[in-house]
Structure formats: structure tokens, C-alpha cells
Design a protein around this motif. Structure first.
Motif, PDB file in Angstrom:
ATOM      1  N   GLY A 296       0.774  -1.227   0.000  1.00 45.62           N
ATOM      2  CA  GLY A 296       0.000   0.000   0.000  1.00 45.62           C
ATOM      3  C   GLY A 296       0.806   1.277   0.000  1.00 45.62           C
ATOM      4  N   PHE A 297       2.123   1.162  -0.151  1.00 48.10           N
ATOM      5  CA  PHE A 297       2.948   2.359  -0.238  1.00 48.10           C
ATOM      6  C   PHE A 297       2.857   2.939  -1.640  1.00 48.10           C
ATOM      7  N   ILE A 298       3.070   4.228  -1.751  1.00 43.99           N
ATOM      8  CA  ILE A 298       3.055   4.921  -3.034  1.00 43.99           C
ATOM      9  C   ILE A 298       4.418   5.570  -3.212  1.00 43.99           C
ATOM     10  N   ARG A 299       5.031   5.335  -4.379  1.00 42.51           N
ATOM     11  CA  ARG A 299       6.322   5.967  -4.650  1.00 42.51           C
ATOM     12  C   ARG A 299       6.060   7.423  -4.981  1.00 42.51           C
ATOM     13  N   SER A 300       6.527   8.321  -4.132  1.00 41.00           N
ATOM     14  CA  SER A 300       6.222   9.736  -4.321  1.00 41.00           C
ATOM     15  C   SER A 300       7.362  10.509  -4.972  1.00 41.00           C
ATOM     16  N   LYS A 301       8.600  10.068  -4.762  1.00 44.53           N
ATOM     17  CA  LYS A 301       9.736  10.778  -5.338  1.00 44.53           C
ATOM     18  C   LYS A 301      10.848   9.808  -5.687  1.00 44.53           C
ATOM     19  N   VAL A 302      11.603  10.151  -6.728  1.00 46.18           N
ATOM     20  CA  VAL A 302      12.846   9.468  -7.051  1.00 46.18           C
ATOM     21  C   VAL A 302      13.907  10.548  -7.121  1.00 46.18           C
ATOM     22  N   LEU A 303      14.887  10.475  -6.242  1.00 46.98           N
ATOM     23  CA  LEU A 303      15.964  11.457  -6.207  1.00 46.98           C
ATOM     24  C   LEU A 303      17.247  10.799  -6.685  1.00 46.98           C
ATOM     25  N   THR A 304      17.936  11.431  -7.630  1.00 47.44           N
ATOM     26  CA  THR A 304      19.224  10.932  -8.093  1.00 47.44           C
ATOM     27  C   THR A 304      20.313  11.768  -7.444  1.00 47.44           C
TER      28      THR A 304
ATOM     29  N   ILE B 293      11.499   7.588  -2.362  1.00 50.84           N
ATOM     30  CA  ILE B 293      10.715   7.975  -1.203  1.00 50.84           C
ATOM     31  C   ILE B 293       9.310   7.416  -1.390  1.00 50.84           C
ATOM     32  N   PHE B 294       8.888   6.611  -0.427  1.00 51.59           N
ATOM     33  CA  PHE B 294       7.566   6.012  -0.445  1.00 51.59           C
ATOM     34  C   PHE B 294       6.736   6.625   0.672  1.00 51.59           C
ATOM     35  N   GLN B 295       5.461   6.721   0.430  1.00 49.41           N
ATOM     36  CA  GLN B 295       4.559   7.213   1.458  1.00 49.41           C
ATOM     37  C   GLN B 295       3.397   6.243   1.567  1.00 49.41           C
ATOM     38  N   ARG B 296       2.869   6.191   2.774  1.00 46.60           N
ATOM     39  CA  ARG B 296       1.690   5.370   2.999  1.00 46.60           C
ATOM     40  C   ARG B 296       0.815   6.119   3.981  1.00 46.60           C
ATOM     41  N   TYR B 297      -0.394   6.340   3.584  1.00 40.15           N
ATOM     42  CA  TYR B 297      -1.334   7.045   4.436  1.00 40.15           C
ATOM     43  C   TYR B 297      -2.200   6.041   5.166  1.00 40.15           C
ATOM     44  N   VAL B 298      -2.279   6.228   6.462  1.00 45.63           N
ATOM     45  CA  VAL B 298      -3.097   5.334   7.291  1.00 45.63           C
ATOM     46  C   VAL B 298      -4.087   6.222   8.028  1.00 45.63           C
ATOM     47  N   GLU B 299      -5.327   5.853   7.896  1.00 44.83           N
ATOM     48  CA  GLU B 299      -6.371   6.624   8.573  1.00 44.83           C
ATOM     49  C   GLU B 299      -6.517   6.105   9.995  1.00 44.83           C
TER      50      GLU B 299
END
Length: 134
Positions: free
Chosen positions: A108-116, A125-131
Motif C-alpha cells: 500500500g505504499f506509493i512511490r512519491s519521489k525518485v531522487l538521483t 521515497i515512499f509514502q503510505r497514508y493510514v487513517e
């Protein structure tokens, strides 16, 4: 946050393994009901059309045993140790990357950024929102 400088990889996912082999531009043959993946070690794109005529020599094979793959090669390919090691390192890095990404997305993580970075390293950078209920 996790940081990998090196990953010891156990190959367990045949779908990702075949995807990585394709990504690296190598043909492969599957044997024994897709339990063995054989890769000819000719390292030439011009040989792809004729590469399987004698597929039993000069090869590297991933053989499924006990839910993970063992790597097997013939003695002729092993004499090209430098090419074989470079190829295996590419497989290991790409497999580790692909498996990590697949598992993160599955959880359930979402890849939000790729930094080189300046060292040609990628940082994901992955994010996961949990309610949460209050």
C-alpha cells in the motif's frame, strides 16, 4: 528510513526474475515446467535468433529448488568469470530493486519521489497514508 549499500538477494519470484533478465536484454529459455530459466552467455544481440539451437553449452541457469533459485553454470561460461560476475551483479541489483518496489506497492505504499544523487545512486521515497480513528 532504510538504506541499502549492498543487498544479499535470494531469488524467489520467477516473474520478477524474468522481467529483470528481459530488462537487461538477454533471451532465456524455460525448462521443466518453467522451474529452470536458462540464459545463454554469448553476450551478443546478433545471436538471439540462433541462440537456442545448442542451448546446452555456454549458459547460466536459475534452477528452482526449495522455493528459491540456485545459480548453475557450465565450465565454459565460468571461464569467462569477469563477464559472468558483471552479469550476476546486474541481475542482483535489478532484482533487489524490483522486488523491493513490488513489495512496497503491494503493502500500500506509493512511490512519491525518485531522487538521483551525485553518485548515480537513486533514492526512492515512499509514502503510505493510514487513517486513524479517534
Amino acid at each position: 528510513m532504510s538504506h541499502y549499500t549492498s543487498i544479499k538477494t535470494k531469488y524467489t519470484n520467477p516473474v520478477i526474475l524474468k522481467k529483470v533478465i528481459n530488462k537487461l536484454g538477454h533471451p532465456y529459455v524455460e525448462h521443466n515446467f518453467n522451474k529452470n530459466i536458462e540464459i545463454p552467455m554469448h553476450f551478443s544481440k546478433t545471436l538471439k535468433s540462433k541462440i537456442y539451437e545448442n542451448s546446452n553449452d555456454n549458459y547460466l541457469s536459475f534452477e528452482l529448488r526449495d522455493l528459491s533459485y540456485n545459480i548453475i553454470t557450465d565450465s565454459q561460461s565460468w571461464t569467462q568469470k569477469e563477464k559472468t560476475n558483471v552479469f550476476l551483479k546486474k541481475i542482483e541489483l535489478n532484482y533487489g530493486y524490483s522486488e523491493t518496489i513490488a513489495q512496497a506497492l503491494e503493502l500500500g505504499f506509493i512511490r512519491s519521489k525518485v531522487l538521483t544523487t551525485n553518485k548515480n545512486n537513486n533514492r526512492f521515497i515512499f509514502q503510505r497514508y493510514v487513517e486513524t480513528k479517534r
